[in-house]
Design an enzyme around this catalytic site. Structure first.
Site, PDB file in Angstrom:
ATOM      1  CG  ASP A   1      -2.294   0.638   0.898  1.00  0.00           C
ATOM      2  OD1 ASP A   1      -2.286   1.851   0.630  1.00  0.00           O
ATOM      3  OD2 ASP A   1      -3.332  -0.038   0.920  1.00  0.00           O
TER       4      ASP A   1
ATOM      5  CG  HIS B   1      -0.875   1.468  -3.373  1.00  0.00           C
ATOM      6  ND1 HIS B   1      -2.148   1.238  -2.883  1.00  0.00           N
ATOM      7  CD2 HIS B   1      -0.511   0.325  -4.002  1.00  0.00           C
ATOM      8  CE1 HIS B   1      -2.525   0.008  -3.214  1.00  0.00           C
ATOM      9  NE2 HIS B   1      -1.545  -0.565  -3.883  1.00  0.00           N
TER      10      HIS B   1
END
Length: 400
Positions: free
Chosen positions: A222, A245
């Site tokens: 993430d 991310h």
């Protein structure tokens, strides 16, 4: 010199090197094994020993050291609670703290290791192994009833905190969370989790100010760093991010009454094969929040999917989207000296609120190309106002 150093380490387990001189940092020392009976075999529960060591250090009126020797220490969820009498507590970890094998022990709580209402605490070295893969596998099954999972290390309602040289492995959820804190320095940390591990943000910040993150590496499933509402005066410098991310401000506009984000600087960061580079994201719903005074500069993108993005219609997986207009006001955002390659043709996307357009965006010396030499990159804008300075490739689409 080696003999003197060995003798010094025996007498004082915490030595600090300042200007080529060794200093012993703590007047009161608490060894979790020698004094409190912690077991370093990774099998016996050492939670109570760690809590007793904390209670003794916290009650001391002198600077205190909690020392964790080499080995593996099994810990259930625990809270190191303040305020303390000690003016400074050093938590030196030479070993590895490990979570229980049964993921449900952590999975049903919010945090694994929590420092709450403390001041002037340093966490130095060591590894935290949360054994997240078992919970990730559970979540990957259809129609599962898995617990949410725990954050590995949480600092809440605290000030003057340092986290130095820590390794966080395989968190069930977020690796490190800083919540309602002030004056925090994170330096030389390494964060590791698989690229497909769910919600394993590296460092999450919210309702905190005066935060610095230096010389760190984050590889997760993430955001490398997620910057939530109420974050002010943040510096991120010299970070390797990826996979993951990217570095994200948001998501914001989760609530109407939401604190703003301001004075954020991200510089000297290398993004490698991340989903995003530098991102600002908010849900499309009313909010009193804002993002302003943000600088991204001296950044390298290596095959990043979305290098530069402002997304004010954020709705992952397009499920239960609010389909309104974002009330988050975004202004004074500077992108300077950003270079590298993207895996998609759209390398700059500014999708701003139609009610409160983005203002004061500056693109300066930006050069983003495709990893495929046969493809041309482009920028797209909606309700985005600003200017370009110097060489900007692809050409800016900002409204003047």
């Amino acid at each position: 010199m080696a003999t003197k150093l060995s003798l010094s380490l025996f007498l004082c387990p915490l030595l600090i090197l300042i200007n080529s001189t060794l200093f012993c940092d703590a007047a009161a020392s608490y060894n979790v094994v020698m004094r409190f009976g912690a077991k370093s075999n990774g099998q016996s529960d050492s939670t109570e020993a760690f809590l007793q060591a904390w209670a003794a250090a916290c009650a001391s009126t002198e600077s205190a050291l909690i020392y964790v020797p080499k080995g593996r220490y099994l810990l259930r969820p625990l809270i190191f609670l303040g305020p303390c009498k000690s003016p400074h507590i050093m938590f030196r970890i030479d070993g590895t703290l490990v979570a229980p094998t049964d993921y449900r022990v952590l999975g049903g709580v919010e945090n694994w290791i929590n420092f709450k209402r403390v001041s002037s605490v340093t966490i130095l070295g060591g590894s935290l192994d949360a054994k997240g893969p078992a919970l990730w596998a559970c979540k990957a099954k259809p129609n599962n009833s898995c617990p949410t999972g725990a954050t590995t290390l949480t600092i809440t309602y605290s000030n003057n905190i340092k986290i130095v040289g820590l390794l966080s492995l395989n968190s069930q959820m977020f690796h490190i969370t800083i919540n309602h804190c002030e004056n925090v320095e994170i330096k030389g940390v390494r964060i590791l989790a698989k690229e497909n591990s769910p919600n394993t943000d590296g460092i999450h910040l919210q309702f905190s100010k005066n935060i610095a993150i230096f010389n760190s590496s984050v590889k997760t499933g993430d955001d490398c760093v997620s910057i939530g509402p109420g974050t002010q005066n943040l510096l991120i410098q010299r970070m390797a991010c990826g996979p993951g991310h990217g570095i994200s401000i948001g998501s914001l506009a989760k609530e109407l009454e939401e604190e703003g984000v301001r004075n954020i600087t991200v510089k000297e960061v290398v993004f490698t094969k991340t989903q995003n580079g530098v991102r600002i994201k908010s849900w499309a719903r009313p909010s009193l929040g804002f993002v302003k005074e943000v600088q991204f500069f001296n950044i390298v993108m290596r095959n990043v999917r979305n290098p530069i993005i402002i997304d004010q219609n954020y709705c992952p997986h397009s499920i239960d989207c609010p389909n309104q207009v974002s009330g988050t006001k975004i202004s004074d955002i500077v992108y300077r000296n950003i270079k590298g390659t993207s895996t998609k043709p759209i390398v700059m996307k500014f999708d701003c609120s139609s009610k409160y357009p983005c203002t004061g965006i500056v693109l300066e010396d930006v050069n983003l190309t495709s990893y495929d030499d046969t493809k041309v990159t482009q920028s797209i804008c909606a309700h985005a106002h600003g200017k370009s300075v110097g060489l900007v490739l692809p050409s800016s689409c900002l409204l003047k």
